[in-house]
Design a protein around this motif. Structure first.
Motif, mmCIF file in Angstrom:
data_model
loop_
_atom_site.group_PDB
_atom_site.id
_atom_site.type_symbol
_atom_site.label_atom_id
_atom_site.label_comp_id
_atom_site.label_asym_id
_atom_site.label_seq_id
_atom_site.Cartn_x
_atom_site.Cartn_y
_atom_site.Cartn_z
ATOM 1 N N VAL A 32 76.509 60.588 77.858
ATOM 2 C CA VAL A 32 75.440 60.897 78.796
ATOM 3 C C VAL A 32 74.120 60.932 78.035
ATOM 4 C CG1 VAL A 32 75.639 63.412 78.536
ATOM 5 C CG2 VAL A 32 74.737 62.455 80.676
ATOM 6 N N ASP A 77 69.738 60.250 82.778
ATOM 7 C CA ASP A 77 70.869 59.743 83.559
ATOM 8 C C ASP A 77 71.010 60.506 84.875
ATOM 9 O OD1 ASP A 77 71.479 57.915 81.656
ATOM 10 O OD2 ASP A 77 73.332 58.874 80.962
ATOM 11 N N ILE A 114 73.721 61.848 87.431
ATOM 12 C CA ILE A 114 75.135 62.190 87.434
ATOM 13 C C ILE A 114 75.487 62.887 88.744
ATOM 14 C CG2 ILE A 114 75.219 62.390 84.913
ATOM 15 C CD1 ILE A 114 75.193 65.437 85.269
#
Length: 403
Positions: free
Chosen positions: A203, A207, A209
């Motif tokens: 990660v 990012d 998520i």
């Protein structure tokens, strides 16, 4: 490397972590007042190999085994702590059984409080520990006598941990990101932070998520990996993620959630698993036996459906778990089952199919004819299991080609 402590209450786990790292892992006022560990504690140190080793300190009291389970799911090495004066105790046995069921790759035994006994007692304890470990995959693990008070043996233990870290294979960064969340809190000036062990993938800051199974979208604002600021976090490391999002708050993210790549979101309430029932269980497991499932950092109620008749103590077989609520599981995840009164560990295993069909789903009779008649699996499951294994084979072939 991530090291997890294990062992009976008052055998000196937290004191040992402090002797190794300089950090008191007991952070709650109640813990300091009562002198016992209640919650998971964390510490980090360079043991001499130039890498930062993470320590997860777990409670030793029988009432907090569920908390212990939330902490040891992603560890690389177990630090089994046994006091030289007390010796092997009930939670020593249960914690060891859990570590064995979870297939933790290795262990070192710290024989603490060695300054309270003589050489003869230490030699006797070492023999008892060797016999205890013999039936497990930790057989032959080193036993190091230490004293957190005097410092005796701490340097030797630190060297043993550093040597173990050099042998631990780095977890592959390939695959999509998954992190089991064990803490969620608000940090002043930053916002919501979740911590956990990265189970797979990588990660990076920026990012997008998803928090599963609640399906909450989030953006990663910042990362601390192994207690140091970083632009990325990857498999096999402890990470703290600073999250942002319209629906993100401390109250909506709880222990047991999984932060993941959005493509992996597929919560399930029906898991096909291979379960090993401990030989210490008092009776067989029959259809619809209730239990508590511990997977990752999550704990949920479950019903066990053995595939092929009752599962007897000491046996291992395919079963289906029907859960009270969905979990974010994937094939290969390790798990532990405890009884509903939370007084004992029943067994453990691995997820075969996180989206198993109902146990009474029909299947043609062709597949049973291809297997030995003694195989204890219900006929109606064989076609589905064949498809699962075929998909797994195709996936492995594809990954090998991609490399």
């Amino acid at each position: 490397m991530i090291v997890g402590t294990a062992g009976h209450i008052d055998h000196g786990k937290t004191a040992l972590v402090k002797a190794l790292t300089g950090t008191d892992a007991d952070r709650l006022a109640e813990e300091k007042a009562r002198g016992i560990t209640i919650e998971l504690g964390f510490a980090y140190a360079d043991l001499g190999g130039g890498k930062v080793t993470g320590f997860v300190d777990v409670p030793g009291h029988e009432r907090f085994v569920h908390t212990m389970l939330a902490g040891v799911g992603g560890i690389d090495l177990a630090l089994l702590v046994i006091a030289a004066d007390d010796g092997i105790m009930p939670q020593t046995l249960e914690h060891l059984a859990i570590l064995d069921l979870l297939d933790v790759s290795g262990a070192i035994v710290a024989l603490t409080k060695s300054d309270l006994v003589g050489p003869e007692r230490i030699a006797a304890r070492e023999q008892e520990i060797a016999a205890l470990l013999a039936p497990t995959h930790f057989a032959g693990a080193p036993v190091i006598a230490v004293s957190s008070l005097s410092g005796a043996g701490i340097a030797e233990l630190r060297d043993a941990l550093a040597a173990a870290e050099a042998r631990v294979a780095a977890r592959a960064r390939a695959g999509r990101f998954r992190m089991a969340v064990d803490r969620s809190f608000v940090l002043g000036g930053a916002g919501v932070v979740v911590t956990g062990t990265v189970l797979s993938g990588e990660v990076a800051v920026g990012d997008h998520i998803l928090i599963s199974p609640s399906q909450l979208p989030a953006r990663v604002r910042g990362i601390h990996m192994q207690n140091r600021k970083s632009d990325t976090g990857f498999a096999g490391q402890r990470c703290a993620l600073n999250l942002a999002g319209e629906e993100i708050s401390r109250d909506v993210i709880t222990r047991g959630d999984v932060a993941m790549d959005p493509a992996l979101h597929a919560p399930s309430q029906r898991l096909d698993i291979r379960l090993r029932l401990l030989a210490s269980e008092p009776k067989p497991v029959i259809t619809w036996t209730p239990a508590r499932l511990h997977i990752g950092a999550a704990e949920v109620g479950a019903r066990i459906v053995p595939l092929g008749g009752p599962l007897h103590p000491g046996e291992a077989r395919l079963v289906q778990l029907v859960l009270d609520q969905p979990v974010a599981a994937t094939a290969g995840d390790h798990l532990i089952l405890r009884d509903v009164s939370a007084r004992r560990t029943m067994g453990g295993g691995r997820v075969i199919d996180p989206h198993g069909p109902r146990a009474n789903a029909p299947v043609p009779s062709v597949w049973p004819s291809l297997l030995p008649p003694s195989m204890p699996i219900r006929r109606r499951r064989l076609r589905h299991l064949h498809k699962v294994l075929r998909r797994w084979s195709i996936c492995r072939s594809f990954c090998a080609t991609a490399r």
